[in-house]
Design a protein around this motif. Structure first.
Motif, PDB file in Angstrom:
ATOM      1  N   VAL A 175       1.216  -1.226   0.314  1.00 45.27           N
ATOM      2  CA  VAL A 175      -0.194  -0.032  -0.239  1.00 45.27           C
ATOM      3  C   VAL A 175       0.593   0.951   0.071  1.00 45.27           C
ATOM      4  N   ALA A 176       1.646   1.236   0.671  1.00 53.92           N
ATOM      5  CA  ALA A 176       2.993   2.387   0.782  1.00 53.92           C
ATOM      6  C   ALA A 176       3.501   2.585  -0.526  1.00 53.92           C
ATOM      7  N   ARG A 177       4.076   1.494  -0.762  1.00 54.87           N
ATOM      8  CA  ARG A 177       4.270   1.213  -2.278  1.00 54.87           C
ATOM      9  C   ARG A 177       4.157   2.594  -3.539  1.00 54.87           C
ATOM     10  N   SER A 178       2.531   1.740  -3.514  1.00 55.32           N
ATOM     11  CA  SER A 178       1.811   2.254  -4.724  1.00 55.32           C
ATOM     12  C   SER A 178       1.190   3.374  -4.473  1.00 55.32           C
ATOM     13  N   ASN A 179       1.246   3.595  -3.699  1.00 58.09           N
ATOM     14  CA  ASN A 179       0.781   5.325  -2.987  1.00 58.09           C
ATOM     15  C   ASN A 179       1.920   6.575  -2.971  1.00 58.09           C
ATOM     16  N   VAL A 180       3.113   6.084  -3.090  1.00 59.43           N
ATOM     17  CA  VAL A 180       4.355   6.443  -2.918  1.00 59.43           C
ATOM     18  C   VAL A 180       4.689   7.066  -4.139  1.00 59.43           C
ATOM     19  N   TRP A 181       4.095   6.089  -5.209  1.00 64.17           N
ATOM     20  CA  TRP A 181       4.236   6.059  -6.465  1.00 64.17           C
ATOM     21  C   TRP A 181       2.817   7.749  -7.442  1.00 64.17           C
ATOM     22  N   LEU A 182       1.905   6.880  -7.295  1.00 62.38           N
ATOM     23  CA  LEU A 182       0.523   7.948  -7.316  1.00 62.38           C
ATOM     24  C   LEU A 182       0.011   8.944  -6.617  1.00 62.38           C
ATOM     25  N   LEU A 183       1.060   9.204  -5.596  1.00 60.17           N
ATOM     26  CA  LEU A 183       1.145  10.488  -4.759  1.00 60.17           C
ATOM     27  C   LEU A 183       1.871  11.516  -5.467  1.00 60.17           C
ATOM     28  N   GLN A 184       3.015  11.192  -5.623  1.00 64.71           N
ATOM     29  CA  GLN A 184       3.976  11.983  -6.741  1.00 64.71           C
ATOM     30  C   GLN A 184       4.161  11.912  -8.187  1.00 64.71           C
ATOM     31  N   THR A 185       3.050  11.423  -8.898  1.00 59.40           N
ATOM     32  CA  THR A 185       2.218  11.547  -9.979  1.00 59.40           C
ATOM     33  C   THR A 185       1.226  12.981  -9.867  1.00 59.40           C
ATOM     34  N   LEU A 186       0.423  12.611  -8.956  1.00 58.73           N
ATOM     35  CA  LEU A 186      -0.212  13.412  -8.850  1.00 58.73           C
ATOM     36  C   LEU A 186      -0.023  15.035  -7.875  1.00 58.73           C
ATOM     37  N   GLY A 187       1.317  14.729  -7.582  1.00 64.00           N
ATOM     38  CA  GLY A 187       1.927  16.249  -7.045  1.00 64.00           C
ATOM     39  C   GLY A 187       2.000  16.453  -5.993  1.00 64.00           C
ATOM     40  N   ALA A 188       1.312  15.178  -4.848  1.00 61.42           N
ATOM     41  CA  ALA A 188       1.221  15.396  -3.251  1.00 61.42           C
ATOM     42  C   ALA A 188       2.863  15.512  -2.896  1.00 61.42           C
ATOM     43  N   GLN A 189       3.103  15.773  -1.588  1.00 63.08           N
ATOM     44  CA  GLN A 189       4.371  15.520  -0.864  1.00 63.08           C
ATOM     45  C   GLN A 189       4.266  15.002   0.312  1.00 63.08           C
ATOM     46  N   VAL A 190       4.856  13.482   0.193  1.00 59.18           N
ATOM     47  CA  VAL A 190       4.599  12.337   1.377  1.00 59.18           C
ATOM     48  C   VAL A 190       6.201  12.388   1.545  1.00 59.18           C
ATOM     49  N   THR A 191       6.134  11.968   3.018  1.00 67.13           N
ATOM     50  CA  THR A 191       6.999  11.714   4.206  1.00 67.13           C
ATOM     51  C   THR A 191       6.972  10.594   4.720  1.00 67.13           C
ATOM     52  N   LEU A 192       7.336   9.902   4.547  1.00 70.68           N
ATOM     53  CA  LEU A 192       8.131   8.443   5.511  1.00 70.68           C
ATOM     54  C   LEU A 192       8.432   8.417   6.939  1.00 70.68           C
ATOM     55  N   VAL A 193       7.205   7.965   7.904  1.00 69.30           N
ATOM     56  CA  VAL A 193       7.827   8.331   9.432  1.00 69.30           C
ATOM     57  C   VAL A 193       8.050   6.383   9.202  1.00 69.30           C
ATOM     58  N   ALA A 194       8.736   5.787  10.615  1.00 73.53           N
ATOM     59  CA  ALA A 194       8.746   4.611  10.758  1.00 73.53           C
ATOM     60  C   ALA A 194       9.980   4.004  11.895  1.00 73.53           C
ATOM     61  N   PRO A 195       9.930   3.109  12.416  1.00 75.29           N
ATOM     62  CA  PRO A 195      11.374   2.732  13.045  1.00 75.29           C
ATOM     63  C   PRO A 195      12.193   2.423  11.287  1.00 75.29           C
ATOM     64  N   PRO A 196      13.657   3.026  11.440  1.00 77.42           N
ATOM     65  CA  PRO A 196      14.711   2.726  10.361  1.00 77.42           C
ATOM     66  C   PRO A 196      14.441   0.518  10.426  1.00 77.42           C
ATOM     67  N   THR A 197      14.313  -0.398  11.693  1.00 80.47           N
ATOM     68  CA  THR A 197      14.272  -1.325  10.906  1.00 80.47           C
ATOM     69  C   THR A 197      12.731  -1.873  10.052  1.00 80.47           C
ATOM     70  N   LEU A 198      11.834  -1.041   9.713  1.00 85.34           N
ATOM     71  CA  LEU A 198      10.888  -0.931   9.184  1.00 85.34           C
ATOM     72  C   LEU A 198      10.393   0.122   7.570  1.00 85.34           C
TER      73      LEU A 198
END
Ligand code: NCD
Length: 332
Positions: A175-198
């Motif tokens: 879900v995160a991967r598909s969102n990252v690509w689509l959101l970038q195509t649609l002009g949104a700015q994405v930040t990912l927040v997670a523990p480094p292990t994830l």
């Protein structure tokens, strides 16, 4: 569009068309009779090699509301558990005359293989492959964001300038991967927040900012906070000290919910682990779009099936103000 395999390869134009057709489909959902004759005589096969509740019934509802015949095939209890290969299963489906195959598989790339192998000539829709992609989920998420932030019926709009923070088990999340690509195509700015292990090792090449501190990310005032499920079934090692520690540092709890900006929304693809990545109050608050996401999923999947199976002819009028049906199965 012949297949829908990923959002990475989806053009901006096709993405907006999908979202706009989904608006037409959502209008149909508001009518007393929710059914269109558009795909009468077509056969849609739901081929699920991995568990699913929402996505499978959503595709089933979408196909039925377009009057297609639906065959549900789940790997459990089928010959797949006797060792039948993807190829043999696909050929069986082809022999039954499937026009579209909706496939979920634990192996990343399985839908791509089906689409390009020549085993079948049906359109292939990826309903989640391993940790790779889940394009209709990202499309329904984008549709939900567009409706909440720009209003219902906001056809033609992209998500330019919208800030989206995606939190949690990025490593295992298609879900995160598909969102990252689509959101970038649609002009949104994405930040990912997670523990480094994830976070995946190649995450630095993704079109997203990275953070490890959920409090700092919340204080930045994003328009959208998308929480992801901790995918225990894909974890074969310890990725964080304990569930309690995870919830404390990366969970959307009541206190963090209260610090979100007045208009920001909370999303989750489901299924939710309440009390782990998201508190019950956050999941059930008016900011939460969880139930809308499920409802919008049907409209978006209707749009995808329609565009794939009608030859992608967007000029066929879907709706007009008086809501009359056309002889070609659209609605005028
Ligand atoms: C997601 C999936 O299966 O990839 N769920 C869904 O499709 N609604 C996310 C998840 O399982 O956490």
């Amino acid at each position: 569009m012949r297949h829908l395999l990923s959002t990475k390869t989806l053009s901006r134009e096709d993405a907006i068309t999908l979202l706009d057709v989904a608006e037409d489909m959502a209008d149909v959902q508001d009518r007393e009779v929710k059914k269109l004759p558009t795909l009468r005589g077509k056969t849609v096969v739901n081929l699920f090699f991995e568990d699913s509740t929402r996505t499978r019934i959503s595709f089933e509802a979408a196909a039925k509301r377009l009057s297609a015949d639906v065959i549900n095939f789940s790997a459990k209890g089928s010959s797949v558990s006797k060792g039948e290969s993807l190829k043999d299963t696909a050929q069986t489906l082809a022999a039954m005359g499937a026009d579209a195959v909706v496939v979920r598989h634990s192996a990343s790339g399985a839908p791509q293989t089906l689409a390009t192998s020549g085993w079948i000539d049906a359109g292939v829709l990826n309903a989640g492959d391993g940790t790779h992609e889940h394009p209709t989920q990202a499309l329904l998420d984008a549709f939900t964001m567009r409706r909440r932030l720009h209003g219902r019926g906001s056809r033609g709009h992209d998500l330019d300038g919208v800030t989206v923070t995606i939190v949690g088990d990025i490593l295992h999340s298609r879900v995160a991967r598909s969102n990252v690509w689509l959101l970038q195509t649609l002009g949104a700015q994405v930040t990912l927040v997670a523990p480094p292990t994830l976070l995946p090792v190649d995450v630095s090449s993704w079109p997203a900012a990275i953070g490890y501190d959920l409090d700092a990310a919340i204080d930045a005032g994003p328009d959208v906070v998308m929480m992801l499920r901790i995918q225990g079934e894909r974890m074969h090692a310890a990725y964080f000290p304990s569930e309690r520690e995870y919830a404390r540092r990366w969970g959307l709890d009541d206190e963090r919910l209260g610090r979100l900006g007045a208009d920001s929304i909370v999303m989750h693809p489901g299924p939710m682990n309440r009390g782990l990545e998201i508190s019950a109050a956050a999941a059930d608050s008016p900011r939460s779009t969880v139930r809308e996401q499920v409802a919008n999923g049907v409209s978006v999947r209707m749009a995808a099936l329609y565009l794939l199976l009608s030859g992608g002819d967007r000029t066929t009028p879907m709706t007009t103000s008086d809501g009359q049906m056309t002889s070609d199965g659209g609605v005028r």
